[in-house]
Scaffold this active site. Structure first.
Site, mmCIF file in Angstrom:
data_model
loop_
_atom_site.group_PDB
_atom_site.id
_atom_site.type_symbol
_atom_site.label_atom_id
_atom_site.label_comp_id
_atom_site.label_asym_id
_atom_site.label_seq_id
_atom_site.Cartn_x
_atom_site.Cartn_y
_atom_site.Cartn_z
ATOM 1 N N ARG A 1 28.887 105.457 46.708
ATOM 2 C CA ARG A 1 29.648 104.586 47.626
ATOM 3 C C ARG A 1 29.518 105.467 49.002
ATOM 4 O O ARG A 1 29.260 104.727 49.883
ATOM 5 C CB ARG A 1 31.339 104.885 47.124
ATOM 6 C CG ARG A 1 31.581 104.060 46.164
ATOM 7 C CD ARG A 1 31.594 102.861 46.306
ATOM 8 N NE ARG A 1 32.327 102.104 47.442
ATOM 9 C CZ ARG A 1 33.621 101.843 47.223
ATOM 10 N NH1 ARG A 1 34.417 102.105 46.361
ATOM 11 N NH2 ARG A 1 34.157 101.282 48.573
ATOM 12 N N CYS B 1 33.930 100.686 38.536
ATOM 13 C CA CYS B 1 34.060 100.917 40.143
ATOM 14 C C CYS B 1 35.089 102.069 40.360
ATOM 15 O O CYS B 1 35.152 102.780 41.226
ATOM 16 C CB CYS B 1 34.327 99.655 40.651
ATOM 17 S SG CYS B 1 35.751 98.865 40.362
ATOM 18 N N HIS C 1 34.419 92.650 47.066
ATOM 19 C CA HIS C 1 34.356 94.133 47.227
ATOM 20 C C HIS C 1 32.700 94.445 47.220
ATOM 21 O O HIS C 1 32.335 95.155 46.560
ATOM 22 C CB HIS C 1 34.956 94.715 45.997
ATOM 23 C CG HIS C 1 35.226 96.321 46.279
ATOM 24 N ND1 HIS C 1 35.006 96.809 47.491
ATOM 25 C CD2 HIS C 1 35.664 97.417 45.564
ATOM 26 C CE1 HIS C 1 35.235 98.333 47.342
ATOM 27 N NE2 HIS C 1 35.820 98.683 46.121
ATOM 28 N N GLN D 1 31.276 98.124 47.017
ATOM 29 C CA GLN D 1 31.052 98.700 45.623
ATOM 30 C C GLN D 1 29.908 98.021 45.024
ATOM 31 O O GLN D 1 29.218 98.546 44.301
ATOM 32 C CB GLN D 1 32.308 98.315 44.921
ATOM 33 C CG GLN D 1 32.205 98.873 43.535
ATOM 34 C CD GLN D 1 32.516 100.265 43.248
ATOM 35 O OE1 GLN D 1 33.368 101.037 43.964
ATOM 36 N NE2 GLN D 1 31.541 100.808 42.804
ATOM 37 N N ARG E 1 40.369 97.280 54.621
ATOM 38 C CA ARG E 1 40.642 96.646 53.307
ATOM 39 C C ARG E 1 41.949 96.215 53.286
ATOM 40 O O ARG E 1 42.870 96.757 53.581
ATOM 41 C CB ARG E 1 40.845 98.165 52.283
ATOM 42 C CG ARG E 1 41.403 97.923 51.041
ATOM 43 C CD ARG E 1 41.469 98.992 50.097
ATOM 44 N NE ARG E 1 39.924 99.123 49.471
ATOM 45 C CZ ARG E 1 39.831 99.856 48.305
ATOM 46 N NH1 ARG E 1 40.701 100.518 47.702
ATOM 47 N NH2 ARG E 1 38.699 99.891 48.003
ATOM 48 N N ASP F 1 36.407 96.275 34.750
ATOM 49 C CA ASP F 1 37.255 96.509 36.046
ATOM 50 C C ASP F 1 38.553 96.243 35.466
ATOM 51 O O ASP F 1 38.951 95.721 34.524
ATOM 52 C CB ASP F 1 36.870 95.599 37.338
ATOM 53 C CG ASP F 1 37.752 96.055 38.523
ATOM 54 O OD1 ASP F 1 38.127 97.318 38.287
ATOM 55 O OD2 ASP F 1 38.270 95.388 39.382
HETATM 56 N N1 CP Z 1 36.376 101.697 43.589
HETATM 57 C C1 CP Z 1 37.158 101.803 44.818
HETATM 58 O O1 CP Z 1 37.073 101.033 45.732
HETATM 59 O O2 CP Z 1 37.973 102.835 44.746
HETATM 60 P P1 CP Z 1 39.346 103.004 45.684
HETATM 61 O O3 CP Z 1 40.188 101.944 45.492
HETATM 62 O O4 CP Z 1 39.550 104.289 45.139
HETATM 63 O O5 CP Z 1 38.831 103.148 47.154
HETATM 64 N N1 NVA Z 2 39.518 95.075 41.176
HETATM 65 C C1 NVA Z 2 40.253 96.149 41.651
HETATM 66 C C2 NVA Z 2 39.125 96.932 42.410
HETATM 67 C C3 NVA Z 2 39.486 98.548 42.559
HETATM 68 C C4 NVA Z 2 38.632 98.974 43.405
HETATM 69 C C5 NVA Z 2 41.248 95.919 42.823
HETATM 70 O O1 NVA Z 2 41.226 95.059 43.626
HETATM 71 O O2 NVA Z 2 42.433 96.512 42.510
#
Ligand code: CP
Ligand code: NVA
Length: 309
Positions: free
Chosen positions: A296, A268, A132, A135, A105, A228
């Protein structure tokens, strides 16, 4: 089909591979609920590089590896030499000597691509500024559970910031043959290259992908409404300014009145109540939203089992 491959973007998966992931995820979910052992990755190790925060991703990947009979290592960039400037291409080659798969990530999508280019083991994208995919694969499974297995023709409306989720929804809906409409402010549209690629992918499945600015138009008759956060990780400084710009894009009771009567709302998480979604709409859809969070685990287990076995 996915053995030994990376999972960086849904765009790179074939329509059959997306289906294969969803089918195995469903099977693994059933096995886990029934207490049936499914040690598909016995003795294998996943490295999890986190350059951004996470609750769901970290816990679901780590637990998922354990349930598959393997183990996971949490690798924060605060502790790795990567965080002190060791090149990605060296990190990739070193980690490939110890691990059977790497999950990352991070911020720039090019970091994931570079890691995958140099790693000899499968690399899984667990969120970049651009995409992502884990997700959105999860969300497709959750939609199947709540709306029936056949996703073709279902209408998803995305309301809010054109971000990594929007980009991945365009790819996911294109592969699933769905109708996807995003409503975002003019200057916050999703990525244009992703949109064009998704339009190409859509030709294979009969999906429809569009990006507009009117949330009411987008939500009209929708089977699924998604949103989101208005300020993604890395955009914290813009949060206050964005609250004003995105105010007309809140998913609330009034907006939901325009959707199909049986429409579900997905998020999400993490959610910011009173901003992109109201407390009332979130709690009315809590069963779907927390199924989505649970899924997930099952979806990523399928991705890991298919790529790392
Ligand atoms: N939805 C999601 O990816 O959550 P986190 O940022 O908690 O991993
Ligand atoms: N769009 C958000 C998703 C978090 C899971 C971010 O990137 O922070």
């Amino acid at each position: 089909m996915l053995k030994g491959k990376d999972m960086l973007s849904i765009h790179d998966l074939s329509v059959d591979e997306v289906q294969e992931i969803l089918t195995l995820a469903k099977e693994l979910k059933a096995k886990q609920k029934a207490g049936i052992e499914h040690h598909l990755l016995k003795g294998k190790t996943l490295g999890m590089i986190f350059e951004k925060s996470s609750t769901r991703t970290r816990v679901s990947f780590e637990t998922g590896m354990y349930q598959l009979g393997g183990q996971a290592l949490f690798l924060s960039n605060r502790d790795l030499q990567l965080g002190r400037g060791e090149p990605i291409k060296d990190t990739a080659r070193v980690l490939s000597r110890y691990l059977d798969g790497i999950m990352i990530r991070t911020f720039g999508h090019e970091r994931v691509e570079e890691l995958a280019q140099w790693a000899d083991v499968p690399v899984i994208n667990a969120l970049t500024d651009l995409l992502h995919p884990c997700q959105v694969l999860t969300d497709l499974l959750t939609i199947q559970e709540h709306k029936g297995k056949n996703l073709k023709g279902l209408k998803m409306a995305y309301v809010g910031d054109g971000n990594n989720m929007t980009n991945s929804y365009m790819y996911g809906c294109a592969k699933a043959g769905m109708t996807f409409v995003a409503a975002t402010p003019e200057n916050y549209r999703p990525d244009e290259t992703v949109r064009k690629n998704a339009m190409e992918d859509a030709k294979q499945t009969g999906a429809s992908i569009s990006v507009i600015t009117d949330p009411k138009e987008a939500v009209k008759g929708a089977d699924i409404v998604v949103t989101d956060t208005w300020a993604s990780m890395g955009q914290e400084d813009e949060h206050e300014a964005r609250k004003k710009i995105f105010a007309p894009y809140q998913v609330n009771k009034e907006l939901m009145a325009l959707a199909d009567k049986r429409a579900i709302v997905m998020h999400c998480l993490p959610a910011y109540r009173g901003e992109e979604i109201t407390e009332e709409v979130l709690e009315a859809n809590a069963d779907v939203i927390f199924d989505e969070a649970e899924n997930r685990l099952h979806t990523q287990k399928a991705v890991m089992a298919l790529t790392m076995c």
